[in-house]
Enzyme design. Structure first.
Site, PDB file in Angstrom:
ATOM      1  N   GLU A   1       0.813  -1.223   0.000  1.00 12.60           N
ATOM      2  CA  GLU A   1       0.000   0.000   0.000  1.00 12.60           C
ATOM      3  C   GLU A   1       0.847   1.274   0.000  1.00 12.60           C
ATOM      4  O   GLU A   1       0.503   2.264  -0.649  1.00 12.60           O
ATOM      5  CB  GLU A   1      -0.946   0.013   1.214  1.00 12.60           C
ATOM      6  CG  GLU A   1      -2.097  -0.981   1.134  1.00 12.60           C
ATOM      7  CD  GLU A   1      -1.701  -2.412   1.435  1.00 12.60           C
ATOM      8  OE1 GLU A   1      -0.558  -2.629   1.888  1.00 12.60           O
ATOM      9  OE2 GLU A   1      -2.516  -3.320   1.231  1.00 12.60           O
TER      10      GLU A   1
ATOM     11  N   HIS B   1     -12.675  -5.305   7.990  1.00 12.29           N
ATOM     12  CA  HIS B   1     -13.389  -4.981   6.747  1.00 12.29           C
ATOM     13  C   HIS B   1     -14.633  -4.164   7.054  1.00 12.29           C
ATOM     14  O   HIS B   1     -15.596  -4.192   6.316  1.00 12.29           O
ATOM     15  CB  HIS B   1     -13.775  -6.251   5.987  1.00 12.29           C
ATOM     16  CG  HIS B   1     -12.596  -7.055   5.543  1.00 12.29           C
ATOM     17  ND1 HIS B   1     -11.958  -7.957   6.360  1.00 12.29           N
ATOM     18  CD2 HIS B   1     -11.911  -7.064   4.378  1.00 12.29           C
ATOM     19  CE1 HIS B   1     -10.942  -8.497   5.720  1.00 12.29           C
ATOM     20  NE2 HIS B   1     -10.890  -7.977   4.510  1.00 12.29           N
TER      21      HIS B   1
END
Ligand SMILES: Cc1ncc(C[n+]2csc(CCOP(=O)(O)OP(=O)(O)O)c2C)c(N)n1
Ligand SMILES: [Mg+2]
Length: 796
Positions: free
Chosen positions: A528, A595
């Site tokens: 990332e 999530h």
């Protein structure tokens, strides 16, 4: 050097001896001037004229060698040691160097940062004041550095990657002002100790995989402030450690070179080889530059005698690069001692003169302020004999200050006005306000683009629907949009984990790689940090990247470059550089601890300088993408994880409709209470509002749409004036984004004056959301909770 293109390689055999001599003597001059600037710069700090200094002494000779191969179109991403490179490439003058050291806020004096950055953070302009990208291919481009160690690495990857994009993507061929067939190399510098950071390794690995023209120079001076190499680097040698990355016949990888910092001729030869290969074949390279010295120690904050042994200090004196370069001239009969001494003397004079000029320019406007303030204070004293003595004392102290700052001027004026009151001090108070305004312009501007392409100038265009508009899943609406976007706009690229082949984890890009090409829509490794860097670098170079963080919960891995580099970029270059990256991510709620995050307050605190879009559905998201692409600011788009399968009508004017940023939308009108929300909780609020009708409570539901900018026309206040009750609902932690909205409505908009009941917030719990349906229900706001709070408020 009239026969050589700027930065072109010197070939002694082709050049006349005189020309060669002239060129290398010029390098010697740059090195000497730079050393002088370091020595004098340190003195300026120690005598109090500047606050902090960090210098490139000891690194001059590698940098004049490196600068020889830096061509127009190339990019540099480095750190605070590279003043010599900046001087030798013409990116900065010595005078500018001192202006920055003094923190001169006038951008014509310090064009690199307008006094906002510590010294040796240089920048060349990438955009004009209207936000148009400049002809970067004809310029030597310096991406501004930053203090966090290794923070230059992620964006360096992106700057180099852009060359690959320009070389390989057919629709980019017409952009000849941005690239010459991808021949541009990104020069990246880093200190030996900073190679301990994960940033370094992630970048090197990605560069080896991607094969991009990235040239990394490691300045190995053996220390990271006081901590020696053996505590930083396994086996004590970064080049040895990198050996597994070495590119071989038939593999990808990087080329690794080892050179000595005092060996000018040797470095020129090796740098030339590595850079040529990077330029032609896009093979990345690392130059491990060993035996670098640091004559004055790390910075003005300490002395290296505390941690270097007398032997080490003696060695550094003996192997000083400039001394060795001088010996090389003499040994090779390129110049005599006298001629070299003359260059040194001239360098001293030039640096001293430049410093004096920078100081004068820095002080001049402040002295004008001092004079005017002293006059005004003395006038007040004449009119107010009671306070005359104190006023005279203030005036005398200010007038006598040999190195006054803007702060002292304002402090003195404020005190003086306090003695006599605003009536007698009317003129001084007027001047005080004028100065506040002037200083705000100097210190508090350019967080976002302020010119023609200011995002707030983009007008709204409503979506249009055909009578028989298809109703699709949210992800399908997005997919149609991205298809059109990639057809029409050659500058966009999209990438991230699982974004290419399968078209992202929610299929927004499904099928589009096959249609638009794997060089425009592509997968990346799980990294990332450097995905963000890749995006930043591409955006620097005039492209319009959309870089994905797969789930917002993983934003933390990529946050550092977004916060330290991207968000502060326009501010710290006073608007000369921007990188209009769009970070695409998805969040709010789905399932389980990693999530279901909605860390909006984390984003709000760390990403000022980006726009923060929190669309309630995909059509709104598309309108925001369209708006963002009109501007030149970076942004983060948080799509609703649980929104991809909700049905939405497909607008006809997919590429043209625009949702203005900072403008909330009233999605349900009502009389009794204003409920403010966004993203996924907006649907919960809408369901609750519907059910509350049965209880005779009429709710007005406002979708804020973007958190930055926030409600620029104060629409929430207008709603509050009608309902007199305010509830804010989101799924961030208590006091998070809901607290931010609360502060905006109450303090900025003065909403407290219109309240009939105590305002409330409903947020997620302080803990992470538990797994599964019940976990979600008890961790996040739910319909019953909203109904209950609204009923309590209505009864108040
Ligand atoms: C992330 C981060 N941690 C710590 C610091 C403080 N710091 C500034 S420079 C430095 C040492 C860097 O050493 P090196 O990379 O070898 O570069 P050098 O200064 O020796 O050229 C440290 C620890 C910082 N700027 N950023
Ligand atoms: Mg070091």
């Amino acid at each position: 050097m009239e026969n050589l293109a700027p930065g072109e390689v010197l070939d002694p055999e082709k050049l006349s001896f005189d020309k060669f001599r002239e060129e290398v003597l010029k390098d010697y001059r740059f090195a000497c001037e730079s050393r002088e600037a370091s020595l004098l710069g340190r003195k300026e700090v120690l005598t109090g004229k500047a606050k902090f200094g960090i210098f490139g002494d000891g690194k001059e000779v590698p940098q004049v060698a490196m600068a020889k191969f830096f061509r127009p179109g190339d990019f540099y991403a480095g750190y605070y040691r590279d003043q010599t490179f900046a001087f030798a490439t013409g990116a900065a003058t010595i005078e500018e160097f001192f202006s920055q050291l003094y923190a001169d806020p006038d951008p014509s004096h310090d064009p690199h940062s307008a006094g906002r950055q510590m010294n040796s953070h240089f920048a060349t302009p990438f955009i004009d004041t209207d936000g148009r990208t400049l002809d970067l291919v004809n310029r030597k481009n310096i991406a501004q550095g930053l203090a966090p160690t290794a923070a230059q690495m992620p964006k360096a990857l992106g700057l180099a990657y852009a060359s690959k994009a320009f070389r390989e993507i057919e629709v980019l061929e017409p952009f000849t002002e941005l690239s010459n067939n991808g021949n541009e190399v990104c020069f990246c510098t880093i200190g030996d100790a900073s190679t301990s950071e994960g940033h370094f390794w992630e970048t090197v690995n990605a560069a080896g995989v991607l094969q991009v023209p990235l040239a990394i120079f490691v300045w190995d001076d053996g220390y990271g402030i006081s901590v020696p190499r053996k505590l930083q680097t396994t086996k004590g040698s970064i080049s040895e450690l990198l050996e597994g990355f070495q590119k071989k016949e038939g593999t990808n990888g990087i080329d690794i070179y080892r050179v000595k910092a005092w060996d000018y001729a040797g470095m020129c030869e090796i740098f030339e080889t590595g850079i040529r290969s990077a330029r032609q074949t896009h093979t990345p390279c690392v130059f491990h530059v060993e035996e670098v010295t640091q004559p004055q120690g790390h910075s003005t904050s300490g002395s290296h005698e505390r941690y270097k042994s007398p032997e080490r200090l003696e060695w550094e004196r003996e192997w000083d690069g400039i001394k060795k370069m001088k010996e090389w001239f003499i040994e090779n009969a390129l110049a005599g001692e006298e001629e070299l001494n003359e260059i040194e003397t001239a360098a001293k004079d030039h640096v001293r003169d430049s410093r004096n000029l920078a100081w004068e320019k820095y002080q001049e406007p402040i002295r004008v302020q001092v004079d005017r303030s002293v006059t005004l204070i003395r006038e007040m004293a004449a009119r107010n004999p009671d306070s005359a003595e104190m006023l005279e004392q203030l005036a005398a102290t200010l007038a006598g200050n040999r190195e006054p700052g803007r702060k002292e001027v304002l402090q003195t004026l404020y005190q003086a006005i306090g003695f006599v009151g605003n009536e007698v001090g009317k003129d001084a108070a007027g001047y005080y306000r004028e100065l506040l305004k002037e200083n705000a312009a100097l210190y508090n501007t350019h967080l976002y683009h302020e010119g023609e392409r200011n995002i707030l100038r983009v007008p709204e265009v409503k979506p249009e629907y055909a009578e028989d508009a298809p109703v699709l899943n949210g992800y399908e609406v997005l997919n149609r949009y991205f298809d059109r976007l990639f057809t029409e706009n050659p500058l966009v690229l999209a990438f991230g984990e699982d974004l290419g082949r399968i078209g992202d984890v929610n299929q927004g890009f499904a099928g589009l790689q096959a249609k638009h090409g794997a060089n425009r829509i592509f997968d990346t490794g799980i990294r990332e940090l450097t995905i963000m860097g890749q995006g930043i670098g591409l955006a620097f170079r005039g492209l319009r990247p959309i870089a994905e963080i797969q789930y917002i919960d993983y934003l933390l891995y990529g946050l550092q470059p977004l916060s330290d580099d991207l968000a502060s970029l326009q501010y710290r270059t006073a608007g000369r550089q921007t990188a209009p990256l769009i970070v695409r991510t998805r969040g709010h709620r789905l399932e389980g601890i990693w999530h279901s995050g909605s860390p909006m307050s984390l984003i709000l605190s760390s990403l000022r300088g980006l726009h923060v879009c929190v669309p309630r559905n995909m059509v709104q998201a598309i309108g925001m993408y369209n708006t963002l692409l009109e501007g030149v600011d970076p942004a983060i788009m948080i799509e609703c994880l649980n929104g991809y399968r909700l049905k939405e009508k497909l607008p006809e004017n997919l590429l043209d409709f625009k949702v203005p940023l900072g403008v909330p939308e009233v999605v349900r009108e009502g009389e009794d209470i204003t409920i403010v929300s966004y993203g996924s909780t907006l649907r919960i609020v809408q369901d609750a509002a519907q059910a509350l009708e049965g209880y005779g409570i009429s709710c007005e539901v406002v979708d804020v749409q973007t958190l930055l900018p926030f409600d620029i026309h104060h629409d929430i206040l207008s709603s509050l004036k009608k309902t007199s009750r305010l509830l804010i609902v989101d799924e961030d932690v208590p006091g998070g984004a809901a607290g931010y909205i609360f502060n905006n409505v109450m303090e900025e908009q003065g909403g407290y004056r219109w309240l009939d009941a105590a305002p409330r917030t409903i947020t997620g719990q302080a803990h992470r959301p538990a797994y599964s349906t019940d976990g979600d229900y008890f961790s996040k706001p739910n319909v019953e909770q909203v109904m209950d709070v609204v009923r309590q408020m209505a009864a108040e």
